[in-house]
Design a protein around this motif. Structure first.
Motif, PDB file in Angstrom:
ATOM      1  N   ILE A 350       2.661  50.356   8.087  1.00  0.00           N
ATOM      2  CA  ILE A 350       3.664  50.914   9.402  1.00  0.00           C
ATOM      3  C   ILE A 350       3.066  50.535  10.659  1.00  0.00           C
ATOM      4  O   ILE A 350       2.381  52.188  10.888  1.00  0.00           O
ATOM      5  CB  ILE A 350       4.786  51.831   9.107  1.00  0.00           C
ATOM      6  N   GLY A 351       2.944  50.267  11.894  1.00  0.00           N
ATOM      7  CA  GLY A 351       1.827  50.025  12.698  1.00  0.00           C
ATOM      8  C   GLY A 351       0.508  51.124  13.084  1.00  0.00           C
ATOM      9  O   GLY A 351      -0.025  49.877  11.546  1.00  0.00           O
ATOM     10  N   PRO A 352       0.497  51.728  13.244  1.00  0.00           N
ATOM     11  CA  PRO A 352      -1.098  52.045  13.248  1.00  0.00           C
ATOM     12  C   PRO A 352      -1.643  52.346  12.076  1.00  0.00           C
ATOM     13  O   PRO A 352      -2.929  53.220  11.162  1.00  0.00           O
ATOM     14  CB  PRO A 352      -1.600  53.168  14.450  1.00  0.00           C
ATOM     15  N   VAL A 353      -0.457  53.280  11.103  1.00  0.00           N
ATOM     16  CA  VAL A 353      -0.138  53.287  10.139  1.00  0.00           C
ATOM     17  C   VAL A 353      -0.646  52.575   8.551  1.00  0.00           C
ATOM     18  O   VAL A 353       0.091  51.805   8.417  1.00  0.00           O
ATOM     19  CB  VAL A 353       0.615  54.389   9.804  1.00  0.00           C
ATOM     20  N   ASP A 354      -1.562  52.900   8.514  1.00  0.00           N
ATOM     21  CA  ASP A 354      -2.419  51.921   6.989  1.00  0.00           C
ATOM     22  C   ASP A 354      -1.105  52.585   5.844  1.00  0.00           C
ATOM     23  O   ASP A 354      -0.775  53.117   5.729  1.00  0.00           O
ATOM     24  CB  ASP A 354      -3.530  52.746   6.638  1.00  0.00           C
ATOM     25  N   SER A 355      -1.402  51.442   4.595  1.00  0.00           N
ATOM     26  CA  SER A 355      -0.287  51.789   3.513  1.00  0.00           C
ATOM     27  C   SER A 355      -0.717  53.245   2.875  1.00  0.00           C
ATOM     28  O   SER A 355       0.299  53.679   2.093  1.00  0.00           O
ATOM     29  CB  SER A 355      -0.688  51.020   2.778  1.00  0.00           C
ATOM     30  N   GLY A 356      -1.830  53.224   2.536  1.00  0.00           N
ATOM     31  CA  GLY A 356      -2.076  54.725   2.200  1.00  0.00           C
ATOM     32  C   GLY A 356      -2.120  55.812   3.197  1.00  0.00           C
ATOM     33  O   GLY A 356      -1.048  56.811   2.023  1.00  0.00           O
ATOM     34  N   GLY A 357      -1.596  56.022   4.239  1.00  0.00           N
ATOM     35  CA  GLY A 357      -0.649  56.895   4.576  1.00  0.00           C
ATOM     36  C   GLY A 357       0.503  56.809   4.151  1.00  0.00           C
ATOM     37  O   GLY A 357       1.582  57.838   4.367  1.00  0.00           O
ATOM     38  N   VAL A 358       1.505  55.423   4.562  1.00  0.00           N
ATOM     39  CA  VAL A 358       2.173  55.504   4.711  1.00  0.00           C
ATOM     40  C   VAL A 358       3.005  56.014   2.905  1.00  0.00           C
ATOM     41  O   VAL A 358       3.618  56.805   2.900  1.00  0.00           O
ATOM     42  CB  VAL A 358       3.461  53.982   4.578  1.00  0.00           C
ATOM     43  N   ALA A 359       2.631  55.522   2.093  1.00  0.00           N
ATOM     44  CA  ALA A 359       3.047  55.957   0.213  1.00  0.00           C
ATOM     45  C   ALA A 359       2.581  57.360   0.357  1.00  0.00           C
ATOM     46  O   ALA A 359       3.519  58.596  -0.009  1.00  0.00           O
ATOM     47  CB  ALA A 359       2.118  55.202  -0.391  1.00  0.00           C
ATOM     48  N   LEU A 360       1.640  58.114   1.474  1.00  0.00           N
ATOM     49  CA  LEU A 360       1.570  59.756   0.778  1.00  0.00           C
ATOM     50  C   LEU A 360       2.436  60.141   1.683  1.00  0.00           C
ATOM     51  O   LEU A 360       2.775  61.033   1.473  1.00  0.00           O
ATOM     52  CB  LEU A 360      -0.258  59.700   1.349  1.00  0.00           C
ATOM     53  N   ALA A 361       2.932  59.790   2.735  1.00  0.00           N
ATOM     54  CA  ALA A 361       4.090  60.618   4.064  1.00  0.00           C
ATOM     55  C   ALA A 361       5.388  60.430   2.692  1.00  0.00           C
ATOM     56  O   ALA A 361       6.184  61.532   2.726  1.00  0.00           O
ATOM     57  CB  ALA A 361       4.039  59.437   4.922  1.00  0.00           C
ATOM     58  N   ALA A 362       5.725  59.443   1.647  1.00  0.00           N
ATOM     59  CA  ALA A 362       6.287  59.313   1.467  1.00  0.00           C
ATOM     60  C   ALA A 362       6.733  59.983   0.136  1.00  0.00           C
ATOM     61  O   ALA A 362       7.968  60.036  -0.292  1.00  0.00           O
ATOM     62  CB  ALA A 362       6.321  57.436   1.006  1.00  0.00           C
TER      63      ALA A 362
END
Length: 453
Positions: A350-362
């Motif tokens: 999402i935007g500048p956030v890579d998929s790993g960061g998005v999954a970790l936030a989720a």
């Protein structure tokens, strides 16, 4: 000392009237601000400490020991500061502990320069010394609680202590956010142009100096506006050895033993997660201080929302017992899922956030929700199952359990991270919530008093 009670020093009439002259609400508000700023400085260093240790060549285990050092020395030093506050006054001990924060965080900032001067190969030994000193001086929360007890009648004491608890939580929310701002590349470039060349400007030193500057301002605030209250005769805080004995007696007690043991395991597991979180994101995602600060701020905001706004209505509807069970069950799954979420290919960026960061936030969202439910509900259950005249002792037990857990949890997690695999501390932390469910299951329903009592 010849008895179990402290002997407060004489307080002059002017000092006696100081709190009344300011107004109790104003004093509580001032104390809230003092505690908030102090915890703000502490929170700023949370995203920094693990990566700062790695900067000096430490592996994840040594870095975890650095994290655990604070809790160890706080456990040992808190009774000493508590006794001093009984004998010498609340205000002097608060000023002393805040001064300790100024010194400790300044040492953090100059560790790279000071280490070689002391004959060390690098600044890691300075980081350990500063962390230990900060822990030994970290008794300001207990002293602030005693201050509230001095100036409030019993009917208003819970409200006053709740205000301090809010200051504690907010410091952990805004501290990492400030750390992310001052360690950003833009901020560092600006500071390199503004500060003298003798000041080291890195993503580790500037947050340290920021924490020291905030603590120094806090020291001035407390010195100018915080009066010394008339102290009540209270029991001197037990020594570290006595606290261990009390904790053992509590764990083996039939009424609250299972609850205290569950609280210890919950604190142990979550501190293991916290200590390895930044190592994980740095090793697997390449995140530095700023990116980690953003993630930690998000987790802190979720916890604050649950504890500050949702926990009341949820408790009214479901009760502490069910919320504690629910929070523990959520953490069994989410803690174990944390390291594996980084490789979930089905999660988009999402935007500048890579998929790993998005999954970790989720994954971190329900994890933070479950942690907030468990912590608050277990504390409430311990309080509800303690006698009315043992409330202070009950909270002292949970604080002692948490301090020990935060000492051994990070050390054990760091060892697993280095000796076995990076994912093992998180899986083990999740597994530890299974015996918590068992312990809660042993608590008889009749023993859990309804909140309406």
């Amino acid at each position: 000392m010849t008895s179990g009670l402290s002997q407060p020093t004489a307080v002059s009439d002017d000092e006696t009237d100081a709190v009344a002259g300011m107004g109790r609400r104003r004093v509580v508000g001032t104390l809230f601000l003092v505690v908030f700023i102090d915890l703000l400085g502490f929170g700023i260093l949370i995203p920094v400490i693990p990566l700062y240790a790695k900067f000096f060549g430490a592996n994840e285990f040594v870095g975890s020991l650095l994290i655990a050092t604070y809790s160890l020395f706080q456990f040992v030093g808190a009774p000493i500061l508590g006794r001093l506050s009984d004998e010498r006054g609340r205000r002097p001990v608060l000023l002393l502990s805040i001064t300790g924060s100024v010194v400790a965080w300044t040492l953090f900032g100059v560790a790279g320069e000071l280490g070689p001067l002391l004959g060390a190969t690098n600044g890691l030994v300075v980081l350990f010394a500063a962390r230990a000193f900060a822990g030994a001086m970290g008794g300001n929360i207990a002293t602030a609680n005693a201050y509230i007890a001095d100036i409030t009648p019993p009917s208003e004491r819970a409200k006053g202590l709740g205000i301090l608890g809010a200051a504690f939580g907010l410091g952990f929310v805004f501290g990492p956010a400030i750390s992310g701002i001052v360690s950003s590349p833009f901020a560092l470039d600006v500071l390199r142009d503004l500060l003298p060349s003798v000041v080291p400007v890195t993503e580790f030193t500037i947050p340290s100096f920021t924490a020291a500057a905030l603590s120094a301002a806090n020291l001035g605030l407390a010195f100018v506006v915080l009066p010394e209250p008339r102290r009540r005769e209270t029991s001197v805080e037990a020594s570290a050895g006595s606290r261990l004995r009390q904790l053992y007696d509590a764990v083996t007690a039939p009424d609250i033993g299972s609850l205290v043991a569950a609280f210890f395991l919950a604190s142990f597991a979550f501190s293991a997660f916290e200590s390895q979180f930044i190592f994980l994101t740095n090793d697997q995602l390449g995140y530095g201080t700023t990116a980690n600060a953003i993630l930690l701020t998000y987790i802190g905001v979720v916890i604050a929302i649950v504890q500050g706004g949702l926990i009341g209505p949820l408790t009214d509807r479901f009760g502490e017992y069910r919320l504690a069970l629910t929070g523990a069950a959520i953490q069994v799954v989410t803690l174990a899922a944390v390291p594996f979420s980084l490789s979930w290919s089905f999660v988009p960026s999402i935007g500048p956030v890579d998929s790993g960061g998005v999954a970790l936030a989720a994954v971190s969202t329900p994890l933070a929700f479950g942690n907030a439910l468990t912590n608050v509900s277990l504390n409430a259950l311990v309080s509800l199952n303690a006698d009315e005249d043992e409330q202070g002792g009950a909270f002292g037990l949970t604080q002692s359990a948490a301090s020990l857990a935060r000492t051994f949890g990070p050390a054990a997690a760091g060892l697993l991270y280095v000796a076995v695999a990076y994912w093992t501390p998180f899986v083990v932390a999740g597994v530890l919530f299974v015996p918590i469910l068992v312990l809660l299951g042993r608590v008889a329903r009749a023993q859990v008093r309804p909140a309406t009592e």
